[in-house]
Design a protein around this motif. Structure first.
Motif, PDB file in Angstrom:
ATOM      1  N   ASP A 201      46.519  19.526  21.193  1.00 24.96           N
ATOM      2  CA  ASP A 201      46.395  19.961  22.459  1.00 24.96           C
ATOM      3  C   ASP A 201      48.129  19.761  23.966  1.00 24.96           C
ATOM      4  OD1 ASP A 201      44.588  21.596  22.354  1.00 24.96           O
ATOM      5  OD2 ASP A 201      43.840  20.798  23.037  1.00 24.96           O
ATOM      6  N   VAL A 202      47.852  18.510  23.010  1.00 23.42           N
ATOM      7  CA  VAL A 202      49.568  17.652  23.929  1.00 23.42           C
ATOM      8  C   VAL A 202      50.876  16.864  23.030  1.00 23.42           C
ATOM      9  CG1 VAL A 202      47.984  17.261  25.749  1.00 23.42           C
ATOM     10  CG2 VAL A 202      48.336  14.812  23.776  1.00 23.42           C
ATOM     11  N   LEU A 203      50.578  17.152  21.788  1.00 28.97           N
ATOM     12  CA  LEU A 203      51.662  16.782  20.908  1.00 28.97           C
ATOM     13  C   LEU A 203      52.341  18.055  21.078  1.00 28.97           C
ATOM     14  CD1 LEU A 203      49.947  15.896  18.183  1.00 28.97           C
ATOM     15  CD2 LEU A 203      50.911  13.729  19.788  1.00 28.97           C
ATOM     16  N   VAL A 204      53.239  17.630  20.447  1.00 30.57           N
ATOM     17  CA  VAL A 204      54.504  18.819  20.584  1.00 30.57           C
ATOM     18  C   VAL A 204      54.799  19.495  21.875  1.00 30.57           C
ATOM     19  CG1 VAL A 204      56.283  20.610  18.703  1.00 30.57           C
ATOM     20  CG2 VAL A 204      54.562  18.272  18.267  1.00 30.57           C
ATOM     21  N   GLY A 210      47.752  26.587  19.060  1.00 31.85           N
ATOM     22  CA  GLY A 210      46.930  27.742  18.949  1.00 31.85           C
ATOM     23  C   GLY A 210      46.973  28.989  20.263  1.00 31.85           C
ATOM     24  N   GLU A 211      47.175  28.335  21.406  1.00 30.71           N
ATOM     25  CA  GLU A 211      47.159  28.817  22.378  1.00 30.71           C
ATOM     26  C   GLU A 211      49.003  29.961  23.102  1.00 30.71           C
ATOM     27  OE1 GLU A 211      45.494  27.089  25.139  1.00 30.71           O
ATOM     28  OE2 GLU A 211      43.489  27.521  23.821  1.00 30.71           O
ATOM     29  N   GLN A 212      49.864  29.436  22.430  1.00 34.40           N
ATOM     30  CA  GLN A 212      50.962  29.535  22.881  1.00 34.40           C
ATOM     31  C   GLN A 212      52.140  30.694  22.006  1.00 34.40           C
ATOM     32  OE1 GLN A 212      53.370  26.012  24.519  1.00 34.40           O
ATOM     33  NE2 GLN A 212      51.379  24.900  24.367  1.00 34.40           N
ATOM     34  N   ALA A 213      51.374  30.521  20.944  1.00 31.33           N
ATOM     35  CA  ALA A 213      52.309  31.670  19.599  1.00 31.33           C
ATOM     36  C   ALA A 213      51.166  32.112  18.819  1.00 31.33           C
ATOM     37  CB  ALA A 213      53.047  30.667  18.777  1.00 31.33           C
ATOM     38  N   LEU A 214      52.018  33.389  18.564  1.00 28.32           N
ATOM     39  CA  LEU A 214      50.588  34.522  18.222  1.00 28.32           C
ATOM     40  C   LEU A 214      50.353  34.086  16.815  1.00 28.32           C
ATOM     41  CD1 LEU A 214      53.354  37.530  18.934  1.00 28.32           C
ATOM     42  CD2 LEU A 214      50.930  36.762  19.776  1.00 28.32           C
ATOM     43  N   VAL A 332      55.829  29.084  15.252  1.00 34.43           N
ATOM     44  CA  VAL A 332      55.713  28.174  17.110  1.00 34.43           C
ATOM     45  C   VAL A 332      57.300  27.558  17.480  1.00 34.43           C
ATOM     46  CG1 VAL A 332      55.039  25.768  17.600  1.00 34.43           C
ATOM     47  CG2 VAL A 332      53.374  26.987  16.554  1.00 34.43           C
ATOM     48  N   TRP A 333      58.112  27.571  15.993  1.00 34.67           N
ATOM     49  CA  TRP A 333      59.472  27.324  16.351  1.00 34.67           C
ATOM     50  C   TRP A 333      60.849  27.790  17.194  1.00 34.67           C
ATOM     51  CZ3 TRP A 333      63.970  28.667  13.607  1.00 34.67           C
ATOM     52  CH2 TRP A 333      65.040  27.809  13.732  1.00 34.67           C
ATOM     53  N   LEU A 334      60.391  29.833  16.398  1.00 35.36           N
ATOM     54  CA  LEU A 334      61.378  30.473  17.415  1.00 35.36           C
ATOM     55  C   LEU A 334      60.528  31.028  18.823  1.00 35.36           C
ATOM     56  CD1 LEU A 334      60.718  33.042  14.235  1.00 35.36           C
ATOM     57  CD2 LEU A 334      62.877  31.922  15.174  1.00 35.36           C
ATOM     58  N   THR A 335      59.230  30.801  19.104  1.00 34.82           N
ATOM     59  CA  THR A 335      58.628  30.753  20.120  1.00 34.82           C
ATOM     60  C   THR A 335      59.329  29.881  21.706  1.00 34.82           C
ATOM     61  OG1 THR A 335      55.869  31.997  19.771  1.00 34.82           O
ATOM     62  CG2 THR A 335      56.482  31.986  21.702  1.00 34.82           C
ATOM     63  N   ALA A 336      58.757  28.763  20.538  1.00 29.92           N
ATOM     64  CA  ALA A 336      59.215  27.787  21.722  1.00 29.92           C
ATOM     65  C   ALA A 336      61.204  27.755  21.674  1.00 29.92           C
ATOM     66  CB  ALA A 336      59.508  25.946  20.721  1.00 29.92           C
TER      67      ALA A 336
END
Length: 438
Positions: A201-204, A210-214, A332-336
């Motif tokens: 929840d705090v790393l990277v 699981g709550e920021q990328a589809l 995750v990488w594309l969303t970030a």
């Protein structure tokens, strides 16, 4: 003198009727000219051939010779077939164009006869019965089992080389690295634990929560890693046996499995150090190395059930789990980075990535006898992708349904292949006909 002529005339008158009577009798007894010309017949033959004479016939009818019966009427001409309206060459009413060769009609008749003979032969020809050898071959094909994978090689292993020892050491180092990564996830090095500690929840910046990328699964997805590490350790011990030292399948897969174990440690370190790009690259390289290891297993099938469990099953479970990790890391990488293509929504990209991950997993799970461990590792990741897409702030029913259906299809297809192959092998062992397996 005068009386003699009178007597002569009277005698002449008396002899006249007698001559007429003799003439009639002679005429009656005279044979028919046709009968005189015919050869002499016996009395029995004449009796059989001549018709009986009716007693009621008068003398005049008996004196008349018998006439032959008239010839029978000629047969009616055969009706022409409706299929062949062409005039026959010998038909007198057929039109004659120009000067025809004398043998043209004979050639034409010969051609017609040959055509009819060919048609009759084609209509009445029966396919020849197969020879006993061919029939036995067809029957043998029903009882011949051809497996849809490469059979295990019974050739002796090549002599052990120095590189084999290096490979065994490298696999051992990889197993140690995977064990270290597991301890790191449990927080054994003084940092917050990923497994059970909520560190994701705090790393990277929480991108793996699981709550920021589809396509990022829930953190419970990583609880399969201890099971994978246990399988890697068992595989490492097994590959040190003398029977596995120089086998071709260990020579081609050991380096890849050891590399994937080291890359998992690299991913863990990158996550704890907030190096998202390094973590993505490590996850993608790990999945590629494991897929190539499974491909090498397809070329060299396991020779025993123990070898299959400790080598193929280990690599399969690791590969299915790593596929989901690579998919989520790339998402995750594309969303970030905020990479978007105008006009194409993020949901469409997520479904494309989900479909690609499921297709690759199903493709390798359907190889050899059916690699159920790949399907189980992939299904585990898809299962933990469903809940955050339904219960978190970033919801997507389409991704949840796609993940559920994908996991179900991969597991069902793999188990179906395993069942069909096992069923065919049992029937072949009992001497019963087998079916084709695709």
């Amino acid at each position: 003198m005068s009386e003699k002529p009178t007597e002569t005339s009277s005698s002449a008158d008396e002899s006249a009727p007698a001559e007429e009577t003799s003439t009639d009798n002679t005429a009656a007894e005279a044979p028919d000219p046709r009968e005189s010309s015919a050869p002499e017949e016996t009395e029995a033959e004449s009796t059989q051939i001549l018709p009986p004479i009716d007693e009621a016939d008068d003398d005049e009818s008996a004196d008349e010779p018998s006439l032959p019966s008239p010839p029978p009427p000629p047969p009616a001409p055969r009706e022409r077939s409706a299929r062949d309206a062409r005039p026959l060459p010998w038909d007198p009413d057929a039109p004659r164009a120009g000067r025809v060769r004398p043998d043209a009609d004979a050639d034409r008749r010969r051609e017609i006869i040959l055509e009819k003979a060919s048609a009759i032969e084609a209509a009445t020809t029966v396919s020849p019965a197969p020879s006993p050898d061919e029939a036995s071959d067809d029957e043998d094909d029903l009882y011949t089992y051809i497996p849809p994978y490469n059979l295990p090689s019974r050739d002796p292993d090549p002599p052990a080389q120095k590189s084999d020892l290096h490979r065994q050491i490298f696999v051992t180092v990889g197993a140690a690295a995977s064990f270290a990564a597991m301890l790191w996830m449990f927080g054994a090095f003084g940092q917050q634990a990923i497994l059970g500690g909520g560190a994701l929840d705090v790393l990277v910046d929480g991108w793996y929560s699981g709550e920021q990328a589809l396509l990022a699964p829930d953190a419970s997805f990583f609880w399969l890693w201890p099971v994978v590490v246990s399988a890697i350790i068992a595989h490492t011990v097994f590959q040190w046996q003398s029977s596995q030292k120089s086998t071709p399948r260990q020579q081609r897969s050991g380096w890849r499995i050891g590399l994937a174990s080291l890359l998992m440690l690299a991913w863990t370190a990158a996550v704890y150090l907030d190096l998202l790009t390094v973590a993505v690259l490590a996850a993608l390289a790990m999945a590629l190395a494991l897929m190539d290891a499974v491909r090498q297993f397809n070329f060299h099938t396991a020779r025993s059930s123990t070898e299959r469990r400790l080598t193929d099953a280990t690599a399969g479970l690791f590969a299915g789990w790593a596929l989901v990790l690579a998919m989520s890391s790339f998402s995750v990488w594309l969303t970030a980075l905020g990479i978007r293509i105008p006009g194409i929504p993020a949901l469409l990209w997520a479904l494309i990535g989900l479909l690609l991950c499921i297709w690759v997993g199903a493709f390798y799970a359907m190889t050899e006898r059916g690699r159920i461990t790949i399907a189980l590792g992939l299904g585990w990741g898809m299962f933990w992708l469903i809940f955050p897409r339904l219960l978190s702030d970033l919801t997507s029913v389409g991704v949840a349904i796609g993940a559920a259906m994908g996991a179900f299809i991969v597991i069902l297809a793999t188990e179906s292949r395993r069942h069909r192959i096992n069923h065919a092998e049992r029937r072949a062992a009992m001497g019963r006909p087998v079916e084709d397996i695709i």
